[in-house]
Motif scaffolding. Structure first.
Motif, PDB file in Angstrom:
ATOM      1  N   ARG A  82       0.866  -1.180   0.000  1.00 28.19           N
ATOM      2  CA  ARG A  82       0.000   0.000   0.000  1.00 28.19           C
ATOM      3  C   ARG A  82       0.904   1.231   0.000  1.00 28.19           C
ATOM      4  O   ARG A  82       1.698   1.435   0.912  1.00 28.19           O
ATOM      5  CB  ARG A  82      -0.926   0.026   1.203  1.00 28.19           C
ATOM      6  CG  ARG A  82      -1.919   1.193   1.153  1.00 28.19           C
ATOM      7  CD  ARG A  82      -2.843   1.214   2.345  1.00 28.19           C
ATOM      8  NE  ARG A  82      -3.672   0.016   2.401  1.00 28.19           N
ATOM      9  CZ  ARG A  82      -4.685  -0.128   3.245  1.00 28.19           C
ATOM     10  NH1 ARG A  82      -4.981   0.837   4.109  1.00 28.19           N
ATOM     11  NH2 ARG A  82      -5.392  -1.245   3.242  1.00 28.19           N
ATOM     12  N   ALA A  83       0.769   2.067  -1.018  1.00 24.61           N
ATOM     13  CA  ALA A  83       1.611   3.252  -1.171  1.00 24.61           C
ATOM     14  C   ALA A  83       0.984   4.445  -0.456  1.00 24.61           C
ATOM     15  O   ALA A  83      -0.221   4.444  -0.167  1.00 24.61           O
ATOM     16  CB  ALA A  83       1.797   3.570  -2.656  1.00 24.61           C
ATOM     17  N   PRO A  84       1.762   5.494  -0.197  1.00 26.24           N
ATOM     18  CA  PRO A  84       1.208   6.708   0.422  1.00 26.24           C
ATOM     19  C   PRO A  84       0.600   7.666  -0.589  1.00 26.24           C
ATOM     20  O   PRO A  84       0.422   8.844  -0.297  1.00 26.24           O
ATOM     21  CB  PRO A  84       2.437   7.318   1.107  1.00 26.24           C
ATOM     22  CG  PRO A  84       3.582   6.901   0.258  1.00 26.24           C
ATOM     23  CD  PRO A  84       3.241   5.528  -0.256  1.00 26.24           C
ATOM     24  N   PHE A  85       0.316   7.165  -1.788  1.00 25.26           N
ATOM     25  CA  PHE A  85      -0.282   8.000  -2.834  1.00 25.26           C
ATOM     26  C   PHE A  85      -1.042   7.096  -3.801  1.00 25.26           C
ATOM     27  O   PHE A  85      -0.824   5.876  -3.833  1.00 25.26           O
ATOM     28  CB  PHE A  85       0.795   8.797  -3.590  1.00 25.26           C
ATOM     29  CG  PHE A  85       2.006   8.003  -3.983  1.00 25.26           C
ATOM     30  CD1 PHE A  85       1.959   7.061  -5.014  1.00 25.26           C
ATOM     31  CD2 PHE A  85       3.207   8.183  -3.324  1.00 25.26           C
ATOM     32  CE1 PHE A  85       3.073   6.329  -5.366  1.00 25.26           C
ATOM     33  CE2 PHE A  85       4.336   7.460  -3.673  1.00 25.26           C
ATOM     34  CZ  PHE A  85       4.266   6.532  -4.702  1.00 25.26           C
ATOM     35  N   PRO A  86      -1.948   7.657  -4.616  1.00 24.39           N
ATOM     36  CA  PRO A  86      -2.643   6.848  -5.631  1.00 24.39           C
ATOM     37  C   PRO A  86      -1.650   6.256  -6.612  1.00 24.39           C
ATOM     38  O   PRO A  86      -0.665   6.904  -6.997  1.00 24.39           O
ATOM     39  CB  PRO A  86      -3.561   7.865  -6.327  1.00 24.39           C
ATOM     40  CG  PRO A  86      -3.701   8.991  -5.366  1.00 24.39           C
ATOM     41  CD  PRO A  86      -2.430   9.065  -4.599  1.00 24.39           C
ATOM     42  N   LEU A  87      -1.896   5.013  -7.017  1.00 24.13           N
ATOM     43  CA  LEU A  87      -1.010   4.316  -7.950  1.00 24.13           C
ATOM     44  C   LEU A  87      -1.619   4.291  -9.345  1.00 24.13           C
ATOM     45  O   LEU A  87      -2.807   4.001  -9.509  1.00 24.13           O
ATOM     46  CB  LEU A  87      -0.751   2.895  -7.465  1.00 24.13           C
ATOM     47  CG  LEU A  87       0.091   2.768  -6.182  1.00 24.13           C
ATOM     48  CD1 LEU A  87       0.114   1.322  -5.696  1.00 24.13           C
ATOM     49  CD2 LEU A  87       1.505   3.278  -6.409  1.00 24.13           C
TER      50      LEU A  87
ATOM     51  N   ASN B 130       4.475  12.383  -4.561  1.00 28.40           N
ATOM     52  CA  ASN B 130       4.621  11.788  -5.883  1.00 28.40           C
ATOM     53  C   ASN B 130       5.888  10.954  -5.881  1.00 28.40           C
ATOM     54  O   ASN B 130       6.918  11.390  -5.346  1.00 28.40           O
ATOM     55  CB  ASN B 130       4.733  12.864  -6.966  1.00 28.40           C
ATOM     56  CG  ASN B 130       3.541  13.800  -6.995  1.00 28.40           C
ATOM     57  OD1 ASN B 130       2.457  13.412  -7.398  1.00 28.40           O
ATOM     58  ND2 ASN B 130       3.739  15.035  -6.545  1.00 28.40           N
TER      59      ASN B 130
ATOM     60  N   ASP C 109      -6.841   3.515  -5.252  1.00 22.76           N
ATOM     61  CA  ASP C 109      -6.918   3.295  -3.809  1.00 22.76           C
ATOM     62  C   ASP C 109      -5.549   3.082  -3.155  1.00 22.76           C
ATOM     63  O   ASP C 109      -5.480   2.741  -1.967  1.00 22.76           O
ATOM     64  CB  ASP C 109      -7.831   2.111  -3.490  1.00 22.76           C
ATOM     65  CG  ASP C 109      -7.328   0.789  -4.073  1.00 22.76           C
ATOM     66  OD1 ASP C 109      -6.224   0.775  -4.659  1.00 22.76           O
ATOM     67  OD2 ASP C 109      -8.038  -0.216  -3.950  1.00 22.76           O
ATOM     68  N   SER C 110      -4.458   3.254  -3.918  1.00 19.55           N
ATOM     69  CA  SER C 110      -3.076   3.165  -3.431  1.00 19.55           C
ATOM     70  C   SER C 110      -2.622   1.735  -3.165  1.00 19.55           C
ATOM     71  O   SER C 110      -1.516   1.531  -2.672  1.00 19.55           O
ATOM     72  CB  SER C 110      -2.882   3.985  -2.136  1.00 19.55           C
ATOM     73  OG  SER C 110      -3.292   5.315  -2.315  1.00 19.55           O
ATOM     74  N   ARG C 111      -3.431   0.753  -3.480  1.00 17.81           N
ATOM     75  CA  ARG C 111      -3.091  -0.639  -3.182  1.00 17.81           C
ATOM     76  C   ARG C 111      -2.526  -1.355  -4.396  1.00 17.81           C
ATOM     77  O   ARG C 111      -2.954  -1.107  -5.528  1.00 17.81           O
ATOM     78  CB  ARG C 111      -4.324  -1.395  -2.682  1.00 17.81           C
ATOM     79  CG  ARG C 111      -4.842  -0.934  -1.335  1.00 17.81           C
ATOM     80  CD  ARG C 111      -6.151  -1.655  -0.999  1.00 17.81           C
ATOM     81  NE  ARG C 111      -6.554  -1.440   0.370  1.00 17.81           N
ATOM     82  CZ  ARG C 111      -7.299  -0.418   0.796  1.00 17.81           C
ATOM     83  NH1 ARG C 111      -7.702   0.481  -0.081  1.00 17.81           N
ATOM     84  NH2 ARG C 111      -7.616  -0.289   2.062  1.00 17.81           N
TER      85      ARG C 111
ATOM     86  N   ILE D 225      -0.128  15.085  -0.605  1.00 17.66           N
ATOM     87  CA  ILE D 225       0.074  13.741  -1.152  1.00 17.66           C
ATOM     88  C   ILE D 225       1.343  13.737  -1.995  1.00 17.66           C
ATOM     89  O   ILE D 225       1.499  14.554  -2.907  1.00 17.66           O
ATOM     90  CB  ILE D 225      -1.132  13.296  -1.989  1.00 17.66           C
ATOM     91  CG1 ILE D 225      -2.399  13.292  -1.135  1.00 17.66           C
ATOM     92  CG2 ILE D 225      -0.895  11.912  -2.582  1.00 17.66           C
ATOM     93  CD1 ILE D 225      -3.653  12.960  -1.902  1.00 17.66           C
TER      94      ILE D 225
END
Length: 443
Positions: free
Chosen positions: A11-16, A43, A376-378, A41
């Protein structure tokens, strides 16, 4: 019974938005971000180390590369060179993994304070380069190479980037409808031509230099350099809808399994307009030399957002705007695996674990592995068990289940398990309940 979920590997700290897999080093590369808006957020491009731990495929963050104010929306990989689409530009990155050199005996036997002091000594250089390395024992460095503006519309955006077969050139497409071809790594422009009226949605480069582009003008075109070779017509031997315009959403070349010289092209067609009751989307397989359609099959009413082809050309991976993920067999276009709304929001990219390099070691007993990322950053993992394992079931299990179903009054037939063991809705169709949400998601 609860809905089946795919395992989450990161899970990232930003949208993937973009995903690539490096088979030689066993790296999963995921990129995205919040863009230039001051929302807090970040990059970045994250490099994850893939490993088999206790028989399970896992991913751990190895390196984080900060891209400052630019979110990465698309990626292409050639060896250790990444081409990253960031706003209207293409940025080349070079990465390298190194095993840390062996420590002397004093360091190995030293106190607990010695290890943090080592990490602190390296921290200032890492922060200056906008990068952080997390996994001990392995070092990864990322170097910014050339960058160039690739799109020049009033609201410019690079939407797709792709290397050619020998990685000496890359092609880009975006909202201005132009294809531009660049030398690697200098990014000197060698070709530019208008391919579509409106946005280019996707492009694919074949081994003989042919380029396929699909756009918002409902066309799919085959080019040799800047010369139009032919237009694709997927409804030539397939379904026709007089009142429903379709557009091509994605295109990918793939090998023909067990035929080294064989080539297939795969495209996805989706309804061009937003409809309350959307018609189905379609997958088409094409002959890679004549570009004639070989087979077309419906892939459900959820609107397809992305497409990937496995390295051997055996499997196709699909993501949808409602977050579902599916795996199809490329030869027959039959669905083998499906997880409804795995992400719950638009799937932005999918990528197969390659079958060379460390791929077989990481796959273990599975037939294939597909990674998916979303807003969803996942990052999720979708595993297809080996056919040898599923073939091991006792031959009478289907008959016994059918007799048991008939013997229980009022019992309704349940969904049938697919090859992967995941459950499809009765009748084999995809998630019909997502029709309205899929329609609303169309721009």
């Amino acid at each position: 019974m609860g809905r089946r979920r795919a395992p989450e590997v990161y899970r990232a700290p930003f949208p993937l938005y973009a995903l690539q897999v490096d088979p030689s080093a066993g790296l999963l590369i995921a990129a995205g971000g919040g863009g230039a808006a001051k929302t807090g957020i970040k990059n970045g491009v994250h490099f994850l180390q893939l490993e088999q731990i206790n028989g399970r495929l896992s991913a751990s963050l190895l390196h984080s590369h900060d891209t400052e104010t630019r979110a990465t929306m698309n990626l292409a990989l050639a060896g250790n060179i990444l081409a990253a689409g960031q706003d209207a530009h293409c940025q080349l990155l070079r990465f390298q993994t190194l095993q840390q050199k062996g420590k002397n005996k004093a360091e190995k036997a030293g106190s607990k304070e010695q290890r943090p002091r080592q990490r602190k000594g390296a921290a200032p250089a890492e922060k200056k380069s906008g990068a952080e390395t997390y996994q001990e024992g392995v070092e990864l460095s990322v170097e910014n190479l050339q960058a160039v503006q690739t799109d020049f519309s009033p609201d410019p955006l690079q939407k797709v980037v792709c290397f050619n077969h020998d990685s000496t050139l890359l092609a880009t497409g975006g909202t201005d409808g132009y294809v531009r071809v660049w030398k690697v790594p200098s990014l000197e422009k060698v070709l530019e031509f208008k391919a579509h009226e409106g946005e280019i949605e996707d492009l694919a480069v074949g081994p003989e230099g042919k380029l396929v582009t699909v756009g918002w003008d409902l066309k799919a075109s085959v080019w040799q350099k800047d010369q139009l070779v032919t237009q694709l017509h997927w409804q030539e031997n397939g379904p026709t809808f007089s009142h429903t315009p379709y557009r091509y959403q994605a295109c990918r070349f793939g090998q023909v399994p067990d035929q080294p010289a064989g080539l297939r092209l795969f495209t996805v067609q989706i309804p061009h307009k937003r409809l309350r009751q959307p018609p189905p989307c379609y997958l088409t397989a094409w002959d890679g030399s004549t570009f004639l359609p070989l087979r077309t099959r419906s892939c459900g009413h959820e609107v397809i957002s992305c497409l990937s082809v496995s390295e051997s050309g055996t499997f196709l991976g699909l993501g949808t705007v409602t977050g579902s993920v599916a795996i199809y067999i490329a030869f027959s276009l039959q669905r083998l695996y499906y997880v409804k709304e795995a992400h719950g929001i638009v799937v932005t990219d999918v990528a197969f674990l390659p079958e060379k390099g460390r791929g077989p070691e990481l796959l273990g007993s599975h037939e294939t592995a597909l990674f998916s990322v979303a807003v969803d950053s996942r990052c999720q993992l979708h595993l297809l068990p080996s056919r040898r394992r599923t073939a091991g079931r006792k031959p009478g299990w289907r008959l016994r289940r059918a007799l048991w179903t008939l013997a229980v009054p009022g019992r309704r037939p349940q969904a049938e398990a697919t090859w992967s063991g995941h459950v499809e809705p009765p009748g084999g169709g995809p998630a019909w309940g997502a029709q309205a949400r899929a329609a609303r998601s169309l721009g």
